[in-house]
Design a protein around this motif. Structure first.
Motif: not given
Length: 287
Positions: A155-158, A148-150, A264-266
């Motif tokens: 964000w989908i936690p895995l 995880k980054r700022e 992470a994705y936009l």
């Protein structure tokens, strides 16, 4: 054999009425009657007995009816398959991955994914988390599995992971139950990606740890082999430590080193990317 005539014959037999069958096909009764006459002329024998109560199949019609039903069913299946293929999303999707443990899983997952979505081509890229996130923000990579980054990304936690210390099985610390801050400061340290925004660099900064760096590498596997050879100790996430089977012992670190790994994705209207993200996140959450 004309599929429309076959379908009309089945409707007429199943409903027992030419007018009812015509209603299903949205044509006139005279229109379906003409279709049946043409069909009978085509195959050379009567298909239906007509009476005041409606229609019933002839003996010869009953003999070929199973094959006609199968023909219509296969045609409908083919039409659905063509529709599915023509509506499939397509394109080239770049997926980044910072964690070695996920690379082999991603390879298997994308292989299965492409059996369903054959028009989507997936390219896998390996780098560390901060670099991959920059690539996503610069639209160079479509999505990435990272620590995880700022940022303003989706964000989908895995997975919840933690850092561990790597020591050779022959190292004096191998008999310890855990590694302390003082030991990390004192022992010869092998650093991977020195000066970069890595997970261990973030933790070291948080706890004001300045390691005694004796060797530096640009590849975590090289770091692993140097630890195995007894050159020094190092720190990595526990998932990475499970990738290789060598004479390296993984010891807990006696202060909190939690890491959240996720996708992470936009925000994107690319249907292909949406399918990939959905498939990968569901698959990896099962591992």
């Amino acid at each position: 054999m004309d599929i429309d005539r076959c379908r009309a014959l089945i409707y007429a037999i199943d409903t027992g009425s030419l007018s009812a069958a015509a209603g299903k096909l949205n044509i006139t009764t005279s229109g379906i009657s003409k279709m049946m006459s043409t069909f009978e002329h085509e195959i050379g024998f009567e298909l239906l007995y007509r009476n005041r109560g409606g229609v019933i199949p002839t003996k010869k019609c009953l003999d070929i009816l199973p094959s006609i039903r199968q023909l219509v069913e296969q045609n409908e299946m083919c039409d659905k398959l063509v529709e599915t293929i023509s509506e499939q999303p397509q394109g080239r999707i770049k997926i980044g991955c910072a964690h070695h443990a996920y690379l082999s899983w991603l390879g298997d997952i994308t292989k299965e994914f492409q059996k369903v979505y054959s028009k989507i081509e997936i390219e896998l890229i390996h780098d560390y988390s901060s670099n991959l996130l920059k690539s996503v923000e610069n639209h160079e990579v479509d999505a990435c599995i990272i620590s995880k980054r700022e940022g303003n990304h989706k964000w989908i936690p895995l997975y919840k992971d933690e850092l561990v210390a790597w020591v050779s099985e022959n190292h004096k610390l191998a008999k310890k139950n855990s590694i302390s801050i003082e030991q990390l400061k004192k022992e010869p340290f092998i650093a991977t990606h020195v000066g970069e925004d890595t997970d261990y660099a973030r933790i070291f900064k948080k706890y004001h740890i300045v390691p005694n760096i004796k060797q530096a590498t640009k590849d975590v596997f090289v770091t692993y082999t140097m630890v195995e050879a007894g050159v020094g100790i190092s720190v990595e996430d526990s998932l990475t430590a499970k990738v290789w089977q060598g004479k390296v012992k993984c010891l807990p670190i006696d202060f909190p080193t939690d890491i959240e790994i996720g996708l992470a994705y936009l925000e994107n209207e690319n249907e292909g990317l949406e399918k990939v993200i959905e498939y990968i996140s569901k698959s990896l959450k099962k591992t």
